[in-house]
Design an enzyme around this catalytic site. Structure first.
Site, mmCIF file in Angstrom:
data_model
loop_
_atom_site.group_PDB
_atom_site.id
_atom_site.type_symbol
_atom_site.label_atom_id
_atom_site.label_comp_id
_atom_site.label_asym_id
_atom_site.label_seq_id
_atom_site.Cartn_x
_atom_site.Cartn_y
_atom_site.Cartn_z
ATOM 1 N N CYS A 7 72.098 15.508 32.110
ATOM 2 C CA CYS A 7 72.047 14.671 30.910
ATOM 3 C C CYS A 7 72.433 13.226 31.191
ATOM 4 O O CYS A 7 71.932 12.305 30.533
ATOM 5 C CB CYS A 7 73.010 15.192 29.843
ATOM 6 S SG CYS A 7 73.410 16.923 29.912
ATOM 7 N N GLU A 43 81.579 25.815 20.669
ATOM 8 C CA GLU A 43 80.243 26.333 20.383
ATOM 9 C C GLU A 43 80.111 27.744 20.946
ATOM 10 O O GLU A 43 80.768 28.097 21.917
ATOM 11 C CB GLU A 43 79.173 25.426 20.993
ATOM 12 C CG GLU A 43 79.095 24.075 20.324
ATOM 13 C CD GLU A 43 78.004 23.191 20.906
ATOM 14 O OE1 GLU A 43 77.414 23.574 21.940
ATOM 15 O OE2 GLU A 43 77.744 22.124 20.337
ATOM 16 N N SER A 99 75.790 25.876 19.158
ATOM 17 C CA SER A 99 74.972 24.937 19.897
ATOM 18 C C SER A 99 73.710 24.629 19.110
ATOM 19 O O SER A 99 73.225 25.463 18.335
ATOM 20 C CB SER A 99 74.595 25.545 21.249
ATOM 21 O OG SER A 99 73.544 24.819 21.845
#
Length: 574
Positions: free
Chosen positions: A56, A451, A477
């Site tokens: 990411c 999450e 999520s």
């Protein structure tokens, strides 16, 4: 651009660059190779969440160089700095996830401290993974200096045995593996190809949801948040953002001139229309709080109720972010909403123009089926729904995009941590029709509001994703699918009703009318409350302990500071 329009005597950087008494400060700038002209130009912070934790973030450092070229071309002086990122895909399913939500506020705080400490005049904020996007935008709104947001871009889909795959497929493969439906060799083959490039997870999960928000709320340049990380066009968007932040500085156009109440309504609309992550209902209130705007979970939910679901994106649909960009990008989605009478077209953006002006030349692409018109919506109401009832007086949220049945009733099966529930799923000690309850995972009780993707994906992998429901005071999520209700409030740690549930209590969830209830009377809840006692805190020191002391309810965004309403002065005006 002529910098004569920028009056340095009114900018924060005058405190470090102007006058004889700042000679020591200037010496540091000369030590880094700056010229006299550069020192006396506006100083622009270029903040990135670059790290080597996950794909990411790894392209942000390269993209920052393009931003700096843009700033310099417009006669500003860029000053690059970095902050942390906790990447959810790596933190998922273990204690590391307790760091995730807390990192959002640390990101905002650290950008604020860097900007304040060095007296920068403007900000270009760059982010990749989930919490870094709202964290950066919170800092922009809090500081209220001219600012632009840049998303690092999404990952490209992987290719596995003739079909596109994303990391969601891999989490669900773990469930298949646990019940013998996938062997070790196939799992190994899939994990090697699922994530083939730099960029954030490719579906309409939290990162891409908040990237869509950034364009819709007006803090990012049109199209800039849709281009995948490997695409060279990202450098052009980055350079343009560097140039534009100098124009915003000249105009003194600030984030709080852009992020009005109506702009937040636009942001909620694109989340609903794209079947986006339930986490947006946590981050939008937190961003609004930084601007002094009241916009809680139920305000978000009211917008969700009125907005059609029109973008066929994973996890509920077929396509990924790359597909939407190539179909016409986020502006195509926004154009569909504007033409359908939903989006507020008069909201200002970082282009210096309104939403409607930005979208004026966007043409509808009838050669694609990623985004539909509102007249031909996938469903008439949004892909995300807020719930309320005696289980969740302060609300809860569920993503219904792609679900066929939005009503569920069954007996509670209660767990006091995610690990306990995951073990029950892994060992199949639950049954079809159960409502799995995971509690003590809220912002304060977790701490950190973890999450639950590992658990929900395992259920799907076992073929039980639509045969059980799951509720929690934690989060899910953006990649979660199925009847999974998060953000239940008040949370268990403060004695909310979810703490008082018992195995066998009948819970009914109806996303059509927005309710979540249990067949326990008020009197019985009162009796159980008298027998309940708070649990001992898991952390006695450190950053997560500190977070637990400060954090507020999920309904308002899990806030850790008073926001704009507590301000004595704005940083931009020092």
């Amino acid at each position: 651009m002529d910098n004569n329009y920028v009056d340095k005597s009114k900018l924060p950087s005058r405190h470090v660059t102007e006058g004889p008494e700042r000679a020591p400060h200037r010496s540091y700038l000369y030590a880094m190779g700056l010229t006299t002209e550069q020192i006396h130009q506006p100083l622009v912070g270029v903040a990135t969440a670059w790290n080597e934790a996950a794909p990411c973030n790894i392209s942000l450092q390269r993209q920052a160089q393009a931003v700096k070229k843009g700033v310099a071309a417009a006669r500003g002086t860029p000053r690059e700095f970095t902050t942390i990122t906790v990447t959810d895909g790596m933190a998922m399913g273990h204690q590391g996830m307790k760091s995730s939500l807390a990192s959002r506020d640390v990101i905002a705080d650290s950008v604020e401290l860097t900007m304040r400490g060095h007296s920068y005049d403007a900000l270009v904020a760059m982010a990749g993974c989930d919490k870094s996007l709202p964290g950066m935008m919170m800092a922009m709104i809090r500081l209220n200096v001219p600012s632009i947001f840049i998303y690092g871009g999404s990952i490209l889909p992987g290719r596995f045995r003739g079909r596109d795959v994303v990391v969601q497929d891999l989490f669900e493969a773990v469930g298949l593996h646990s019940v013998g439906k996938m062997d070790d060799e196939t799992l190994d083959e899939l994990e090697r190809v699922a994530c083939p490039s730099a960029g954030s997870c490719g579906g309409q999960y939290t990162a891409n949801t908040m990237a869509t928000v950034a364009e819709a709320i007006g803090l990012a340049l049109p199209y800039s948040c849709g281009a995948p990380a490997p695409y060279e066009i990202r450098d052009a968007f980055c350079a343009a953002s560097g140039e534009m932040v100098m124009e915003l500085l000249r105009q003194n156009l600030r984030p709080r001139d852009i992020v009005t109440r109506r702009a937040f309504e636009n942001a909620a609309m694109v989340v609903a229309a794209s079947g986006g992550s339930t986490n947006a209902a946590l981050h939008l209130p937190a961003m609004a709080h930084e601007a002094g705007i009241e916009f809680d979970l139920f305000d978000v939910g009211e917008i969700f109720k009125k907005t059609p679901y029109i973008a066929d994106l994973k996890p509920g649909g077929k396509y990924v972010a790359k597909d939407m960009f190539e179909a016409g990008g986020i502006p195509l989605l926004m154009k569909a909403l504007l033409d359908g009478g939903y989006l507020h077209g008069d909201c200002m953006t970082v282009t210096g123009k309104t939403i409607a002006e930005n979208l004026e030349k966007v043409k509808w692409n009838d050669q694609q089926d990623v985004v539909r018109t509102t007249a031909k919506a996938i469903s008439p109401t949004g892909g995300v729904v807020t719930l309320r009832g005696n289980v969740a007086p302060d609300g809860a949220i569920v993503k219904v995009a792609g679900m066929k049945n939005v009503v569920f009733s069954g007996p509670a099966l209660c767990f006091d941590s995610e690990e306990e529930c995951f073990e029950a799923v892994n060992s199949r000690t639950y049954k079809e029709g159960d409502v799995l309850v995971i509690r003590y995972e809220g912002p304060k009780g977790g701490p950190g509001m973890r999450e639950m993707l590992s658990t929900t994906a395992a259920l799907y992998g076992q073929g039980m994703g639509d045969k059980v429901a799951l509720i929690t005071d934690g989060r899910f999520s953006g990649a979660t699918r199925g009847f999974c209700i998060g953000h239940v409030g008040p949370e268990a740690a403060v004695g909310g009703p979810i703490a008082l549930l018992k195995n066998g209590d009948m819970i009914t969830i109806d996303a059509n009318i927005g309710t979540i209830s249990v067949d326990v009377s008020d009197e019985e809840f009162e009796r159980r409350k008298k027998q309940w006692a708070p649990r001992e805190a898991q952390f006695g020191s450190g950053a997560i302990w500190k977070y637990a002391q400060l954090v507020g309810p999920a309904r308002y965004g899990a806030l850790t500071n008073p926001g704009a309403k507590g301000e004595k002065e704005q940083y931009a005006d020092i």
